[in-house]
Each structure stands twice: as structure tokens, then as C-alpha cells.
Design an enzyme around this catalytic site. Structure first.
Site, short mmCIF file in Angstrom:
data_model
loop_
_atom_site.label_atom_id
_atom_site.label_comp_id
_atom_site.label_asym_id
_atom_site.label_seq_id
_atom_site.Cartn_x
_atom_site.Cartn_y
_atom_site.Cartn_z
N SER A 58 66.87 51.68 30.04
CA SER A 58 65.63 52.48 29.95
C SER A 58 64.44 51.55 30.05
O SER A 58 64.53 50.37 29.70
CB SER A 58 65.57 53.22 28.62
OG SER A 58 65.21 52.31 27.59
N ASP A 59 63.30 52.06 30.52
CA ASP A 59 62.08 51.30 30.33
C ASP A 59 61.79 51.33 28.83
O ASP A 59 62.25 52.21 28.11
CB ASP A 59 60.91 51.84 31.15
CG ASP A 59 59.81 50.77 31.31
OD1 ASP A 59 59.85 49.76 30.58
OD2 ASP A 59 58.91 50.95 32.16
N TRP A 60 61.00 50.38 28.38
CA TRP A 60 60.80 50.18 26.95
C TRP A 60 60.04 51.37 26.33
O TRP A 60 58.84 51.53 26.54
CB TRP A 60 60.06 48.87 26.72
CG TRP A 60 60.96 47.66 26.60
CD1 TRP A 60 60.95 46.76 25.58
CD2 TRP A 60 62.00 47.22 27.49
NE1 TRP A 60 61.92 45.80 25.78
CE2 TRP A 60 62.59 46.05 26.93
CE3 TRP A 60 62.53 47.70 28.69
CZ2 TRP A 60 63.64 45.37 27.54
CZ3 TRP A 60 63.58 47.02 29.29
CH2 TRP A 60 64.12 45.88 28.72
N GLY A 61 60.75 52.20 25.64
CA GLY A 61 60.12 53.38 25.05
C GLY A 61 60.19 54.58 25.96
O GLY A 61 59.47 55.56 25.76
N GLY A 62 61.08 54.53 26.94
CA GLY A 62 61.15 55.63 27.91
C GLY A 62 62.17 56.71 27.56
O GLY A 62 62.37 57.64 28.34
#
Ligand code: BGC
Length: 734
Positions: free
Chosen positions: A265-269
């Protein structure tokens, strides 16, 4: 009898030793065993808790291994143009190590501008070596989101507006990196084409534009480059976040493209356990603990794919196959990287890295204008050269967000010019000042900027020639993550400054450092313009080599410069098309992105896609093909001659565009289908041969959900840019 005893003892020893080897070395630890066998065995030895622990972060940039079994952690790092410094376990800030200052390579727009796939391979090779040396097994890059508007704050991290160009550049980049036993993580999959409201925006785009424009580079990275991981994007597609988007991850990536790597995942996605479990995500990063979405209150154990996942598995809500499927991929990645056979050792800040970084920069610098051949400024030709502008001394490897770098060294443009021309020939003036209060939108006081301006005017008056080094600078809103630019204009009163300076010195060159198009109200007042990107550690050396003529510029624009912002396709359709209204955004321009729009709508750009000048001139011969008619599975062989007709050796990036004259669906006026960079000595002629697979002339049909190659007439054109067609030929596809 004695013989029998000896044979018996021998066989016993053999059995014992085989057993002993087996006992000593489980299959999963044996680098000579096939990876899938190793994965199977490791998985069979793991507890449910150990499996779940692998599916989410344990720190800002790492996830757990299986310590009990000797399976190492996964360590990731940004990406995409240098290896980011070590940060604290739970924080974004630098941990203050003293052995982690890297080489900064040119930003990816510059790499794309090289129009040179060999450069992309070299780039991947050396950045992979730096990642390996730093013990990272996942490099968070490259980025291949398409340049949709000139406002996107992260365009500089990507490879431009054309799906073919970015595809041809990303494949060798991936291969270069991964030969170091370091996985790439191709980002951001997909449609992360703006920073404004990047976490919320819900993209509505046709299947056709998705397949023809926004997916090809990802597809090439996966199916040809064999990328070992991919990063989900922050935004939504058709109502579902891309980090757990059924269509993108299950159907397309893992289904159609048979991706066998890890979706990170993208960071916080990540926003939902259910969707993360079922919609193709494998590894969740950055959800909290000072991640992007909270202020550091929730622990890693409460990530969507941590305890909530474990509870669901234990209660039977999720089948164990769901976690096995994710862990299988993560183990595969570990066996491909940290636990692979012949894992090389890597290299860090080596002289070869600097040399390659400089060559890539020199290959990508684009000469946009050169009236009366003001450039090159040969050494010794001018007594006094004024270097004006903040970007001549400012660090441009810092800023921009996650791609910001702590570097071993950075040669600024001013340093490069001082070295090239000698101290006695250089006059310097800052000219304007950016503001590290940009985030607070405070402008420098006009008094201060006036005094900088008048000092610069005095310097320009005294000089024979002026090199103005300006542009954007990776401050917030000036080519940076988190939000888009608000206008296409140069910031910090640079337009006014240039206007004042050209009044007192006509021998004026503008060098723009940026990853985006900017407006140029002074275009006709200056003699020369150089697009200098963000060039990394070797910036000053590369620029000085090009400006002095030691290197003949050969970069070509990987995106269109519009005359005005509203000429850009997405922006021309208003807010529903960019930046979206109430989280919803419709890609109304459909497939007409970049030059496809300008050409089809007959809008003249400021500078077209594929454009770039040289200190020499080239003469193109007429394009020819090996045949007149082709079937769908044949390859079209295209050829033409190219002659260096000027007075300098140099390279030219030749391009071939294709169009279908009559089609069932509308088609862009033309599309890039081949390119090649050719070096020619003065007077030299070469016959250039390129190949186009007939099937690559197809379009994607929304209705049948298939790529369709129609019979009929197609035109191929050889060109020096999308707007500079040299000749054309008709062929027939049957
Ligand atoms: C960016 C990613 C980056 C990640 C880790 C995110 O904000 O969008 O590109 O790799 O942070 O730094």
C-alpha cells in the site's frame, strides 16, 4: 564378506549424511532450491500469528520476517531517484546516521527526456546498487503515473505524458534494479495523477483511457520487466481506493497480467480490513503511528491487516487461504532478494555512480531555444558571464516530499560554471529569493526582492552574457508532494526579474530547473532556453558541460508545454475534470492526453512533446517500410536515413508516430510507436531501422473490452518531435 561390510558401511554413511544435510538445511533456506518449493515449505512451518505479522508494517519502512525461522524482515526505502536517509523507527524525520548520504540521480522526468532506454537500464543498475549496499530489499520506485496536467506536484518523479515512452523506459529501469536482488516497487498504481486531494479523489475514467493511457507503463513493468512489487495509489478509482481496488489489483494486475509479486500500500492508503483482505493488497504500510493518517496514536498491531485481520481469520470470517496468498507473495519477494543465490554486495557513492548520473543528466537536458546560436558558450569566448538566480546555488535534491534526499555531495550550477569557466570570468547575483515559508503562503517582502533585483541588474549590465538559473524548487506547491501547483507561472517574481534583466543584457539564457512546464511571458525576449530538470548530485557538472558545448544537448521533452494552462486537455474541461468536485473527478479528455490532445484539436503548444534542439543539425531521409501490407501478427520494419549536417558531433532522438485514417472509434491524430537515440559524427549518415509490431497499432474497445486491430490504412511518420514530421508512408493492415 569384507567387501560386503565395506559397501554396507558406505551406504549407511551416505544415508546418514543425506539425512544430516536435510536436517541441517531445510528447503526454504537452500538458495539452490526452486523458489516455489521454498515458499511452500516456509509457509507450512508458520503459525497464523507469524503469517499475519508479515502483512503489515512494523516500523515506518519495514515489515516483519519470521525470526524463529531465520526469515529476514523486508526493508523498503524511497525512491525513486536516490536512496533516502535512514529515518527513526516511528517517525519520518532523519535518524542522524552518518553513513547514509547517497548519490542523487536525475529525477525521472530527466531520464524520460533522454529518450534512451540504455540510460534507463544504467539508472536502474546504479540505484539498485545503492539500495543493495544500504541493505534495502525494496526500492520505492520508479513512478510511472502519466503527466495529465502541468500542475501535478509530483510530475517530476514520473516519466512524462506518453504511455509508450514511459513503458520503454520503465522496463530497463526495473531490470537494472532487480539484477541487484533488490525489488522495485512501481508506483502509484494507478491514476495518481494529482496531489490535490490525493487521498480522497475518486477518478472516473473510461476503460479505453485506462488501457491506452494510464496502464501501459505499469503493464510493461510487470509483464516485461517482471517487477517484484507494486505500490497502490492513494486515490480511488470508481468508488474504491486503489490500495484495495478489486478491478485494478485482482482483475487486471493479478488476473490479466499474472503479477506474482507483492502489492504494497502507499503509506496510509488503506481504509478497510475487508477490502484489504479480499481486493488484492498484500502488505499494508504507513497507516498510523505517525503515519500519514493519524498523529501517532494507533500501534502497528492495530493496522487493518494486523489484529483485525487475525481476529477475522480466527473467527472464520476470512479463510486461511487469504493470508496464505499474501504471505506466499511476501516470501517469494524475500527469496528473490535478501535470501537469493548470488546476491551481489552493492556499491554506494562510487565514482562510477557519479559518472553515470552525470551522463544521464547530460542526455536529458533539453535545449528549447537557441537564437543566433548564442549557445554554446565556449570556454574563453566571453570575459564575463553573469550567473543569476536562486537555483544556481540552492540544493535541489532536498524537498518535494518522500523523494527528498540526503546526499554525499551536490554540485550546484554555480559551482559547475565556476569550475568550467574559472572564477575570474563568473559574476554571481542571487536575483530572487524563494521562501521557506511557502507552506504558509508568505511572499518575500517586496523591499527585499527589489534590492535583489537591482543588484542583479547591475551584475547583468557588467556581463557579456547572462545565465539565469531559475524555475521551481520542490518547495510546497512548487513541484512537491501533498498538493499541486496553483498556476503555471514561475514563482517569486522571476518573470518580472527576467523582464528587467533582458532590458540590460540581450545575450540571455534561461535555465529552468523544474519537473513541469512553466509559462514563459519572456519567451521572445530571451535568446536561449534550457530545460534543466532536477539533475541530482551532478547537476552543475552536467549543465556546465552542455552550456559550454563539451556535450551536445540531445534531450527531448517527455511532455507538452502548453501556451496557457487552459490549453491543457484536463484543465480545459473545468473543475469536474480537474481537480474534481466533492471528491469526484471525471477524466473528460479521455484518451486525448498531452500531444494527443494538442494534435487532434489543432492547438499549438508552446513546445511540443518530443521537442529538443541540438548544437548541430540533422537531415532526415524519407521513411520506408519493408512491405506495403501486414497481418496482425507481423512486425513492420521501418527505416530511414539520418545525416548530421552541422558542424558538431551529436545525438538525435528520432521518433516514429502512427495514425489510423478511418477507425470505428475516434483515434488521436498520431501516437508515438518507436524511438531511438542515434549518435552521429559531423557529416556521418546512418540508416536507422526500427520495428513496430502491427498489433501495437490497435486501440482498446470499451464495448468488447478488447484490444482491436482493424484492417485498413495506417500512416507512419518519422519525426524530430510530435510537431516536426519529416515524412510519412501509408501501409495496409489486413
Ligand atoms: C508516497 C510514496 C512514498 C511513501 C513512503 C508516500 O507519501 O506517496 O511515494 O514511497 O510515502 O515515503
Amino acid at each position: 564378506m569384507r567387501l560386503i561390510r565395506i559397501v554396507f558401511a558406505g551406504v549407511l554413511c551416505l544415508i546418514l549424511s543425506v539425512n544430516l544435510t536435510n536436517a541441517q538445511k531445510p528447503i526454504y533456506l537452500d538458495v539452490n532450491q526452486p523458489i516455489e518449493k521454498r515458499v511452500d515449505q516456509a509457509l507450512s512451518l508458520m503459525t497464523l500469528e507469524e503469517k499475519v505479522a508479515m502483512c503489515h508494517a512494523q516500523s515506518k519502512f519495514s515489515s516483519k520476517g519470521v525470526p524463529r525461522l531465520g526469515i529476514p524482515e523486508v526493508w523498503m526505502d524511497d525512491g525513486p531517484h536516490g536512496i533516502r536517509e535512514e529515518v527513526y523507527w516511528d517517525k519520518w524525520s532523519g535518524a542522524g546516521w552518518t553513513n547514509d548520504s547517497c548519490t542523487a540521480f536525475p529525477a525521472l522526468t530527466c531520464l524520460a527526456a533522454s529518450f534512451n532506454s540504455q540510460m534507463a537500464f544504467n539508472y536502474g543498475t546504479i540505484i539498485g546498487e545503492e539500495a543493495r549496499y544500504r541493505n534495502k530489499n525494496v526500492l520505492l520506485g520508479p513512478g510511472v503515473n502519466i503527466y495529465r496536467t502541468p500542475l501535478n506536484g509530483r510530475n517530476f518523479e514520473y516519466m512524462g505524458e506518453d504511455p509508450y515512452l514511459s513503458s520503454r523506459m520503465v522496463v530497463p529501469y526495473v531490470q537494472g534494479v532487480q539484477q541487484n536482488s533488490v525489488a522495485v516497487c512501481v508506483k502509484h498504481f494507478a491514476l495518481n495523477n494529482q496531489e490535490t486531494n490525493r487521498m480522497g479523489v475518486n477518478v472516473m475514467v473510461s476503460d479505453r483511457a485506462l488501457n491506452e493511457i494510464y496502464l501501459p507503463a505499469f503493464k510493461a513493468a510487470v509483464t516485461e520487466g517482471k517487477a517484484w512489487s507494486i505500490m497502490g495509489a492513494y486515490n480511488q478509482l470508481r468508488g474504491q481506493h486503489c490500495c484495495h481496488n478489486d478491478l485494478l489489483l485482482n482483475k487486471i494486475l493479478k488476473g490479466e497480467w499474472k503479477f506474482d509479486g507483492v502489492v504494497i500500500s502507499d503509506w496510509g492508503g488503506v481504509h478497510s480490513t475487508d477490502e484489504a483482505v479480499t481486493n488484492g493488497l498484500d502488505l499494508e504500510m504507513g497507516t498510523s503511528t505517525n503515519g500519514l493518517t493519524t498523529d501517532g496514536t494507533a500501534p502497528y498491531s492495530e493496522y487493518y491487516l494486523a489484529n483485525p485481520f487475525l481476529r477475522g481469520l480466527k473467527s472464520g470470517k476470512y479463510a486461511e487461504t487469504a493470508v496464505n496468498e499474501k504471505v506466499r507473495r511476501i516470501l517469494r519477494l524475500i527469496f528473490r532478494t535478501t535470501m537469493s543465490a548470488n546476491r551481489p554486495f552493492g556499491k554506494f557513492v562510487s565514482p562510477e555512480h557519479s559518472e553515470t548520473a552525470r551522463k544521464i543528466a547530460e542526455n536529458g537536458i533539453v535545449l528549447l531555444k537557441n537564437d543566433k546560436q548564442l549557445l554554446p558558450l565556449l570556454v574563453g569566448k566571453y570575459q564575463k558571464i553573469a550567473v543569476i538566480g536562486e537555483n544556481s546555488t540552492r540544493s535541489l535534491v532536498i524537498g518535494g516530499g518522500s523523494s527528498s534526499l540526503k546526499v554525499a555531495y551536490e554540485v550546484s550550477p554555480l559551482e559547475g560554471f565556476l569550475k568550467k569557466y574559472g572564477k575570474e570570468h563568473i559574476l554571481y547575483s542571487k536575483g530572487y529569493m524563494s521562501n521557506d515559508n511557502d507552506n504558509k503562503k508568505i511572499n518575500p517582502t517586496s523591499q527585499y526582492s527589489d534590492s535583489l533585483l537591482s543588484a542583479a541588474v547591475e551584475v547583468a549590465k557588467k556581463a557579456d552574457v547572462v545565465l539565469f538559473v531559475g524555475g521551481l524548487n520542490k518547495n510546497f506547491l512548487q513541484d512537491s508532494e501533498g498538493d499541486d501547483r496553483k498556476t503555471m507561472d514561475l514563482p517569486y517574481n522571476q518573470d518580472k526579474l527576467i523582464a528587467e534583466l533582458v532590458k540590460v543584457n540581450k545575450n540571455f539564457t534561461v535555465i529552468l530547473c523544474s519537473g513541469n512546464a512553466v509559462s514563459m511571458p519572456w519567451l521572445s525576449d530571451v535568446k536561449a532556453i534550457v530545460q534543466g530538470w532536477y539533475l541530482g548530485s551532478e547537476a552543475g557538472n552536467a549543465l556546465a558541460n552542455v552550456i559550454s558545448g563539451e556535450v551536445n544537448p540531445s534531450g527531448k521533452l517527455p511532455f507538452t508545454f502548453p501556451k496557457k494552462l487552459e490549453d491543457n486537455a484536463a484543465i480545459s474541461f473545468g473543475k469536474t475534470s480537474y481537480p474534481g468536485v466533492n471528491d469526484n473527478e471525471e477524466y473528460k479528455e479521455d484518451i486525448l492526453v498531452g500531444y494527443r490532445w494538442f494534435d487532434t484539436k489543432k492547438i499549438t503548444p508552446l513546445f511540443p512533446f518530443g521537442f529538443g534542439l541540438s548544437y548541430t543539425t540533422f537531415e532526415y531521409g524519407k521513411i520506408a517500410t519493408d512491405k506495403k501490407e501486414y497481418t496482425a501478427d507481423e512486425t513492420i520494419k521501418v527505416s530511414f536515413t539520418l545525416k548530421n549536417t552541422g558542424k558538431t558531433d551529436g545525438s538525435e532522438s528520432v521518433q516514429v508516430y502512427a495514425s489510423q485514417l478511418k477507425a470505428t472509434l475516434y483515434r488521436p491524430a498520431k501516437e508515438l510507436k518507436a524511438f531511438k537515440k542515434i549518435f552521429l559524427k559531423v557529416g556521418e549518415t546512418q540508416t536507422i531501422e526500427m520495428q513496430i509490431a502491427a498489433k501495437d497499432l490497435a486501440f482498446y474497445n470499451d464495448k468488447t473490452q478488447k484490444w482491436t486491430l482493424e484492417s485498413g490504412e495506417y500512416v507512419l511518420r518519422n519525426a524530430a518531435s510530435s510537431a516536426d514530421i519529416k515524412s510519412s508512408i501509408s501501409i495496409q493492415i489486413n
